[in-house]
Design a protein around this motif. Structure first.
Motif, short mmCIF file in Angstrom:
data_model
loop_
_atom_site.label_atom_id
_atom_site.label_comp_id
_atom_site.label_asym_id
_atom_site.label_seq_id
_atom_site.Cartn_x
_atom_site.Cartn_y
_atom_site.Cartn_z
N UNK A 52 36.99 60.40 36.86
CA UNK A 52 38.32 60.54 36.28
C UNK A 52 39.39 60.06 37.26
N UNK A 53 39.18 60.26 38.55
CA UNK A 53 40.12 59.73 39.55
C UNK A 53 40.21 58.21 39.48
N UNK A 54 39.10 57.57 39.16
CA UNK A 54 39.09 56.12 39.02
C UNK A 54 40.00 55.70 37.86
N UNK A 55 39.88 56.37 36.72
CA UNK A 55 40.74 56.06 35.57
C UNK A 55 42.21 56.28 35.94
N UNK A 56 42.48 57.36 36.63
CA UNK A 56 43.85 57.65 37.06
C UNK A 56 44.35 56.55 38.00
N UNK A 57 43.50 56.11 38.93
CA UNK A 57 43.89 55.07 39.89
C UNK A 57 44.22 53.74 39.22
N UNK A 58 43.68 53.52 38.04
CA UNK A 58 43.95 52.29 37.29
C UNK A 58 45.30 52.34 36.58
N UNK A 59 45.91 53.52 36.54
CA UNK A 59 47.17 53.68 35.84
C UNK A 59 46.99 53.83 34.33
N UNK A 60 45.78 54.16 33.92
CA UNK A 60 45.47 54.24 32.49
C UNK A 60 45.51 55.66 31.94
N UNK A 61 45.59 56.63 32.79
CA UNK A 61 45.42 58.03 32.36
C UNK A 61 46.41 58.46 31.29
N UNK A 62 47.66 58.06 31.41
CA UNK A 62 48.70 58.56 30.51
C UNK A 62 49.03 57.64 29.35
N UNK A 63 48.28 56.57 29.19
CA UNK A 63 48.49 55.67 28.05
C UNK A 63 48.17 56.42 26.77
N UNK A 64 48.97 56.21 25.76
CA UNK A 64 48.79 56.92 24.49
C UNK A 64 47.55 56.42 23.75
N UNK A 65 46.81 57.38 23.21
CA UNK A 65 45.61 57.05 22.42
C UNK A 65 45.42 58.14 21.38
N UNK A 66 45.62 57.83 20.13
CA UNK A 66 45.49 58.75 19.00
C UNK A 66 46.05 60.14 19.29
N UNK A 67 47.35 60.17 19.55
CA UNK A 67 48.08 61.41 19.76
C UNK A 67 47.60 62.22 20.97
N UNK A 68 46.94 61.57 21.89
CA UNK A 68 46.49 62.16 23.15
C UNK A 68 46.73 61.12 24.23
N UNK A 69 46.44 61.47 25.46
CA UNK A 69 46.43 60.45 26.50
C UNK A 69 45.06 59.77 26.50
N UNK A 70 45.02 58.57 27.05
CA UNK A 70 43.77 57.82 27.17
C UNK A 70 42.74 58.66 27.93
N UNK A 71 43.17 59.28 29.03
CA UNK A 71 42.24 60.09 29.83
C UNK A 71 41.72 61.28 29.03
N UNK A 72 42.60 61.96 28.31
CA UNK A 72 42.16 63.12 27.52
C UNK A 72 41.15 62.70 26.45
N UNK A 73 41.40 61.57 25.80
CA UNK A 73 40.46 61.07 24.79
C UNK A 73 39.13 60.72 25.46
#
Length: 181
Positions: free
Chosen positions: A9-30
């Protein structure tokens, strides 16, 4: 040695993708939701890692974030060859080519690359893992997507083919569909 969940999950965060919107959630949460659902379905550690990175290169339906393909070796080193292969297939498959083979009992299976239009040949195990991942991804987001009829027949066929937890999850999610007025 298998990577730790936090490292992934730290890798996804490091990419700057964690907070991108995805179906009413964040990309990371999805992504975490798909990972957790796959784990609950009894997915192997490799398949659970593929689930976490199921849309890392973008998909036919999601282009909110795409990891450049020149970073593919880096992702392979992090999650393993097989997990990256299944995630890659999920990202680059033409969905119609996947759907057309759901009722085919045995492989090889030929999936069309949605960008290059090249044929990608899969073994029985790879195809089963791909439809398991793809169904798991859709079921995690279907209640938020509000697209209950999107490829419904194909998703039902995937659930029936896989059986067990996949079919139970399909029935549970689609029981949430609002009744027509």
């Amino acid at each position: 040695m298998e990577p730790k969940f936090k490292e992934l999950t730290d890798y996804i965060i490091s990419l700057g993708a964690a907070d991108i919107s995805h179906t009413e959630k964040s990309y990371l949460a999805h992504a975490i939701g798909v990972h957790n659902d796959m784990k609950a379905w009894g997915g192997t550690p490799e398949l659970c890692r593929a689930a976490l990175f199921h849309s890392i290169y973008g998909t036919q339906g999601f282009q909110g974030f795409t990891l450049p393909l020149d970073r593919q070796p880096e992702l392979r080193a992090l999650i393993g060859d097989y997990a990256e292969k299944i995630a890659y297939l999920n990202c680059f498959m033409d969905r119609d080519s996947l759907d057309a083979q759901i009722t085919q009992a045995n492989g090889p299976y030929t999936i069309i690359h949605r960008v290059t239009r090249e044929a990608m040949v899969l073994t029985n195990a790879e195809y089963e893992d791909l439809i398991r991942l793809h169904l798991c991804d859709w079921l995690e987001q279907a209640p938020r997507a509000h697209r209950w009829d999107y490829r419904r027949t194909a998703y039902r066929q995937m659930a029936e083919r896989l059986g067990g937890g996949a079919l139970t999850a399909y029935d549970r999610v689609f029981a949430l569909e609002p009744m027509a007025a």
